[in-house]
Design an enzyme around this catalytic site. Sequence first.
Site, mmCIF file in Angstrom:
data_model
loop_
_atom_site.group_PDB
_atom_site.id
_atom_site.type_symbol
_atom_site.label_atom_id
_atom_site.label_comp_id
_atom_site.label_asym_id
_atom_site.label_seq_id
_atom_site.Cartn_x
_atom_site.Cartn_y
_atom_site.Cartn_z
ATOM 1 N N GLU A 40 0.862 -1.172 0.000
ATOM 2 C CA GLU A 40 0.000 0.000 0.000
ATOM 3 C C GLU A 40 0.908 1.235 0.000
ATOM 4 O O GLU A 40 2.020 1.200 0.527
ATOM 5 C CB GLU A 40 -0.844 -0.028 1.272
ATOM 6 C CG GLU A 40 -1.842 1.092 1.432
ATOM 7 C CD GLU A 40 -2.587 1.017 2.773
ATOM 8 O OE1 GLU A 40 -3.675 1.577 2.862
ATOM 9 O OE2 GLU A 40 -2.060 0.373 3.717
ATOM 10 N N LYS A 111 -9.970 0.488 -1.741
ATOM 11 C CA LYS A 111 -10.012 0.002 -0.360
ATOM 12 C C LYS A 111 -11.377 0.255 0.277
ATOM 13 O O LYS A 111 -11.849 1.382 0.349
ATOM 14 C CB LYS A 111 -8.919 0.684 0.445
ATOM 15 C CG LYS A 111 -8.736 0.156 1.860
ATOM 16 C CD LYS A 111 -7.569 0.890 2.530
ATOM 17 C CE LYS A 111 -7.303 0.381 3.935
ATOM 18 N NZ LYS A 111 -6.194 1.153 4.562
ATOM 19 N N CYS A 148 -4.481 -3.805 3.461
ATOM 20 C CA CYS A 148 -4.132 -3.489 4.845
ATOM 21 C C CYS A 148 -5.261 -3.773 5.830
ATOM 22 O O CYS A 148 -5.522 -4.933 6.153
ATOM 23 C CB CYS A 148 -3.672 -2.030 4.928
ATOM 24 S SG CYS A 148 -2.702 -1.634 6.404
#
Length: 268
Positions: A40, A111, A148
């Site tokens: 990321e 995300k 993440c």
Amino acid sequence: MLVSVGQFSPTGDVGENLDVMRSLTAKAKAEGAELIVFPEESMFSVGKVEGPLAAAVDAGWTTFVQQLSLLAAEQGIAVVAGGYESSGEDRPFNTLVLIDATGRIADTYRKLHLYDAFSYAESERIKPGDGGVKVVELGGIKVGLMTCYDIRFPELARALTDQGADLLAVPAAWFKGEHKIEHWETLLKARAIENTVWVAAAGTSSRHTVGHSAILDPMGVAQAFLGDESEAVVTAEVTRKRIDDVREFLPVLRNRRFAANDRIVSAQ
């Protein structure tokens, strides 16, 4: 398929980060990898960007994706990496791009779960994704995309598995803190074990983030891993056969009693 994870510490400069990614990609290719997963914020670290974030995103995203496409085509290797894509508003998307070995953009993933935890508020600067889950086939292996904080949400990993993912690619910038390395390693193992899939997790390694990139098999066993190295690549072979073998003696997906959207009703 041989898969690599590339670990580094992105700066606030897109060009500098691309230079590091070129070097790490060349190392992965030399090891025979057909896919490399980068962290990321590979495009740039938000905390190191000078000036307004929206302006940096507008100036950097297209260049970042174009240069990754050229890199993938030149090296003949697929690439997954994270950056920031304009949403048309002040808050950009935190976006993964998956580029195949010909340089074609195979898909992007925005995300879904923003890191509003541990006294941090990602949603103040970033817009949550709106495109759902993404699974892309590369060389006979189906790759599911997560970013993440997404790893803390087992329903997302299960949704990707239900769509056929063999490998969960997890770019991350996992912040340091009490028990945070234990959380990271435990969650990666859990997502691999409960879904009997491979996991390839690439973390940034910096003063504020843990690194600890790894490739885990469907039993949650790390086949390749890193510590806090500032720049490094590791590679492991990811096979569909290993999934099939594990699911033969550990058929958790076949044994489950309810689907993701079913209500759990207590016995009367």
